[in-house]
Design an enzyme around this catalytic site. Structure first.
Site, PDB file in Angstrom:
ATOM      1  N   HIS A   1       0.820  -1.202   0.000  1.00 54.93           N
ATOM      2  CA  HIS A   1       0.000   0.000   0.000  1.00 54.93           C
ATOM      3  C   HIS A   1       0.860   1.260   0.000  1.00 54.93           C
ATOM      4  CE1 HIS A   1      -3.804  -2.025   0.372  1.00 54.93           C
ATOM      5  NE2 HIS A   1      -3.385  -2.704   1.423  1.00 54.93           N
TER       6      HIS A   1
ATOM      7  N   CYS B   1       0.121   2.538  -4.877  1.00 58.10           N
ATOM      8  CA  CYS B   1      -0.605   3.735  -5.306  1.00 58.10           C
ATOM      9  C   CYS B   1       0.232   4.981  -5.004  1.00 58.10           C
ATOM     10  CB  CYS B   1      -1.937   3.839  -4.570  1.00 58.10           C
ATOM     11  SG  CYS B   1      -3.084   2.472  -4.862  1.00 58.10           S
TER      12      CYS B   1
END
Length: 255
Positions: free
Chosen positions: A59, A115
């Site tokens: 993440h 991301c």
């Protein structure tokens, strides 16, 4: 990635440190403390002739920049498994640990599959496609901001997407196996043409993801909600940043 580095790139197993959530050893779980420790381990004692690879698949996030050294006003961050308690790993810290110590004759390749990862290493130069369809370098250095280059070595980062984009785990590229789209496309491109140029590798990765874009879907607890919002318009464009500008059309990648 571990298999690729060992079997395809010739890295010895003892030179690779892997942190995953499945490890029984508490020091090999990707907590903030362990990741920072592993980063320091990677470049400790670095000397001319050394080549380093840092891969992170997980993440990513971003937060408001307070020291005025980001063009878009945000710091990019890695999210360890304990980030809600220990906090995130900010791009300034990644740069200070992995980039700044690199002496002349060393090279670091970072592969960041998260991301908001376009400038995750805070490197001063970003390679972008011009309106004429050619890759050109953008200078992201900020006046009066801290130096973000190395001590003479070269740091190059491939990231999953631009700083405002979402990266995905998907089965669209590898059948029934869930994999990071960027990690998969990077390995496939390198295996097909190990001596390709940086520009060619970046194009191949982008084309691989773009060709299957309609099949890309997020996975995880919020997947259904986000897939309805994003749908077929999901956009993910791998990025290239560097501590120094070079000719991406003639320079061949060598891990």
């Amino acid at each position: 990635m571990r298999y690729f580095l060992m079997e395809k790139m010739g890295f010895p197993s003892e030179s690779i440190l892997t942190l995953t959530e499945d490890e029984a050893n508490p020091y090999l779980i990707p907590t903030k403390r362990n990741i920072l420790s592993a980063m320091n381990w990677l470049v400790q004692g670095c000397k001319s002739g050394d080549s380093f690879v840092f891969h992170f698949s997980g993440h990513g996030s971003r937060q408001r920049n307070i020291d005025m050294d980001e063009i878009d006003g945000y710091d990019e961050c890695l999210c360890p498994v304990d980030f809600e308690v220990a906090g995130k790993i900010v791009d300034d810290d990644i740069n200070a640990i992995l980039v700044r110590p690199l002496p002349h004759g060393t090279k670091l390749h970072a592969i960041i599959d998260t991301c908001y990862s376009g400038t995750m290493l805070d490197l001063p130069f970003l390679c972008q496609m011009s309106r004429e369809g050619c890759y050109t370098w953008e200078d992201h250095r900020r006046p009066l901001a801290a130096y973000k280059g190395s001590s003479g070595g070269i740091a190059i980062s491939f990231s999953a997407c631009d700083d405002h984009q979402i990266a995905v785990d998907t089965t669209a590229l590898s059948g029934n196996v869930v994999t990071g789209a960027m990690t998969y496309s990077f390995i496939q491109a390198m295996e097909r043409d190990p001596g390709c140029t940086y520009g060619c590798l970046l194009n191949t990765m982008r084309n691989c993801i773009n060709d299957t874009r309609t099949g890309l879907r997020l996975n995880g607890p919020i997947a259904a909600f986000l897939n309805r919002i994003i749908g077929a318009e999901l956009s993910q464009e791998p990025q290239l940043t560097s501590s120094a500008m070079f000719d991406v059309y003639t320079s061949r990648i060598a891990l």
